[in-house]
Structures are given as structure tokens and as C-alpha cells.
Design a protein around this motif. Sequence first.
Motif, PDB file in Angstrom:
ATOM      1  N   HIS A 188      -1.526   1.316   8.452  1.00  0.00           N
ATOM      2  CA  HIS A 188      -1.921   0.507   7.294  1.00  0.00           C
ATOM      3  C   HIS A 188      -0.721  -0.145   6.604  1.00  0.00           C
ATOM      4  CE1 HIS A 188      -5.535   2.961   7.889  1.00  0.00           C
ATOM      5  NE2 HIS A 188      -6.158   1.914   7.392  1.00  0.00           N
ATOM      6  N   MET A 207       0.840  -1.188   0.000  1.00  0.00           N
ATOM      7  CA  MET A 207       0.000   0.000   0.000  1.00  0.00           C
ATOM      8  C   MET A 207       0.882   1.247   0.000  1.00  0.00           C
ATOM      9  SD  MET A 207      -2.921  -1.455  -0.112  1.00  0.00           S
ATOM     10  CE  MET A 207      -4.120  -0.189   0.057  1.00  0.00           C
ATOM     11  N   ASN A 208       0.340   2.315  -0.561  1.00  0.00           N
ATOM     12  CA  ASN A 208       1.066   3.575  -0.678  1.00  0.00           C
ATOM     13  C   ASN A 208       0.205   4.741  -0.228  1.00  0.00           C
ATOM     14  OD1 ASN A 208       3.572   2.746  -2.139  1.00  0.00           O
ATOM     15  ND2 ASN A 208       2.063   2.028  -3.618  1.00  0.00           N
ATOM     16  N   ASN A 239      -1.479   3.781  -9.387  1.00  0.00           N
ATOM     17  CA  ASN A 239      -1.951   2.473  -8.936  1.00  0.00           C
ATOM     18  C   ASN A 239      -3.012   2.674  -7.852  1.00  0.00           C
ATOM     19  OD1 ASN A 239      -2.342  -0.137  -8.135  1.00  0.00           O
ATOM     20  ND2 ASN A 239      -0.218  -0.529  -7.562  1.00  0.00           N
ATOM     21  N   SER A 240      -4.214   3.044  -8.269  1.00  0.00           N
ATOM     22  CA  SER A 240      -5.267   3.383  -7.302  1.00  0.00           C
ATOM     23  C   SER A 240      -5.680   2.204  -6.422  1.00  0.00           C
ATOM     24  CB  SER A 240      -6.485   3.961  -8.020  1.00  0.00           C
ATOM     25  OG  SER A 240      -7.013   3.048  -8.947  1.00  0.00           O
ATOM     26  N   ALA A 241      -5.463   0.972  -6.885  1.00  0.00           N
ATOM     27  CA  ALA A 241      -5.810  -0.193  -6.061  1.00  0.00           C
ATOM     28  C   ALA A 241      -4.933  -0.292  -4.819  1.00  0.00           C
ATOM     29  CB  ALA A 241      -5.694  -1.468  -6.888  1.00  0.00           C
ATOM     30  N   GLU A 242      -3.747   0.290  -4.877  1.00  0.00           N
ATOM     31  CA  GLU A 242      -2.799   0.248  -3.754  1.00  0.00           C
ATOM     32  C   GLU A 242      -2.644   1.609  -3.074  1.00  0.00           C
ATOM     33  OE1 GLU A 242      -0.912  -2.489  -2.592  1.00  0.00           O
ATOM     34  OE2 GLU A 242      -2.308  -3.633  -3.832  1.00  0.00           O
ATOM     35  N   LEU A 243      -3.512   2.565  -3.414  1.00  0.00           N
ATOM     36  CA  LEU A 243      -3.361   3.939  -2.939  1.00  0.00           C
ATOM     37  C   LEU A 243      -4.347   4.249  -1.808  1.00  0.00           C
ATOM     38  CD1 LEU A 243      -1.958   6.691  -3.375  1.00  0.00           C
ATOM     39  CD2 LEU A 243      -3.775   7.218  -5.029  1.00  0.00           C
ATOM     40  N   PRO A 293       3.086   5.558  -7.669  1.00  0.00           N
ATOM     41  CA  PRO A 293       2.092   5.279  -6.623  1.00  0.00           C
ATOM     42  C   PRO A 293       0.728   5.894  -6.928  1.00  0.00           C
ATOM     43  CG  PRO A 293       3.711   6.849  -5.815  1.00  0.00           C
ATOM     44  CD  PRO A 293       4.206   6.329  -7.136  1.00  0.00           C
ATOM     45  N   GLY A 331      -8.368   6.622  -5.032  1.00  0.00           N
ATOM     46  CA  GLY A 331      -7.757   5.781  -4.008  1.00  0.00           C
ATOM     47  C   GLY A 331      -8.757   5.543  -2.890  1.00  0.00           C
ATOM     48  N   LYS A 332      -8.345   4.793  -1.888  1.00  0.00           N
ATOM     49  CA  LYS A 332      -9.216   4.522  -0.739  1.00  0.00           C
ATOM     50  C   LYS A 332      -9.021   5.619   0.295  1.00  0.00           C
ATOM     51  CE  LYS A 332     -10.391   1.264   2.844  1.00  0.00           C
ATOM     52  NZ  LYS A 332      -9.992   0.107   3.626  1.00  0.00           N
ATOM     53  N   ALA A 371       1.731   1.094   5.065  1.00  0.00           N
ATOM     54  CA  ALA A 371       1.881   1.691   3.737  1.00  0.00           C
ATOM     55  C   ALA A 371       3.193   2.462   3.661  1.00  0.00           C
ATOM     56  CB  ALA A 371       0.706   2.630   3.459  1.00  0.00           C
TER      57      ALA A 371
END
Length: 124
Positions: free
Chosen positions: A101, A1-2, A28-32, A25, A65-66, A103
Amino acid sequence: MNIVDSSGWLEYFADGSNADLFAAPLGNSAELLVPSITLYEVFKIVCRQRGEDAALQAVAMMQQGKIIELSSSIALLAAKLSLDVKTPMADSIILATARMHEAVLWTQDDDFAGLSGVNYFPKR
């Protein structure tokens, strides 16, 4: 995660000399993960510099991102980190969110230079 802190987002949006360092980073919204305090900081600065429409567009991209809301556990860790590493409140919240998290924190803010779990790039 980032997690990319506000300085990284602003550098990216302004296409500054370090923008390319934050592209991976941010792409890559799945890891943001995006701390809610970062939304505040970026919206405020972009709104002041370029107007509300540009600020809303920036926030729309960030929301891919999340979003991580400020919880009591993040707030308490942030307070402890602020005392331990002498960071301002918003930076402490961003750092605490990254640590909770697991990250990597991406930044060009020198308040984070030398901290573990941080990819720090000096401003060019």
C-alpha cells in the motif's frame, strides 16, 4: 499512508515514553491503515493485561483507520519478505501490507530497524 505496528499501538495505549512518536500517524485516521493481524496482536495483549473491555476499546480506536485484511497477495509477499529479511510471520505480514500500500511503517520493534519505508524508534 501510514501503518503503526502492534508495538506502536501498545506504546500509545500505555502512554509509554515513545507514545508521542506515534501520536501523529494515529491521529490521522484518513491516512491510517491497520493490518488485521495488528488487531489480533493488540486485542490479545490488552485483553491479557487489562481485560476484555479495555481490549474492545482499543480495537474500536484502531478500527477508525482502514482495516486491511490478509489477502493471498499480501500472504505471498510476507512469506518472501520473511525469507529475505528474516522477520517473524506477523511482522512479515505487517511489512508486506505496508509495502503493498506504499505506506510508511511506524514501529519500535527492532525486527524492523534499518528497513526502507520504516520509521523505527528504539524503545526508551
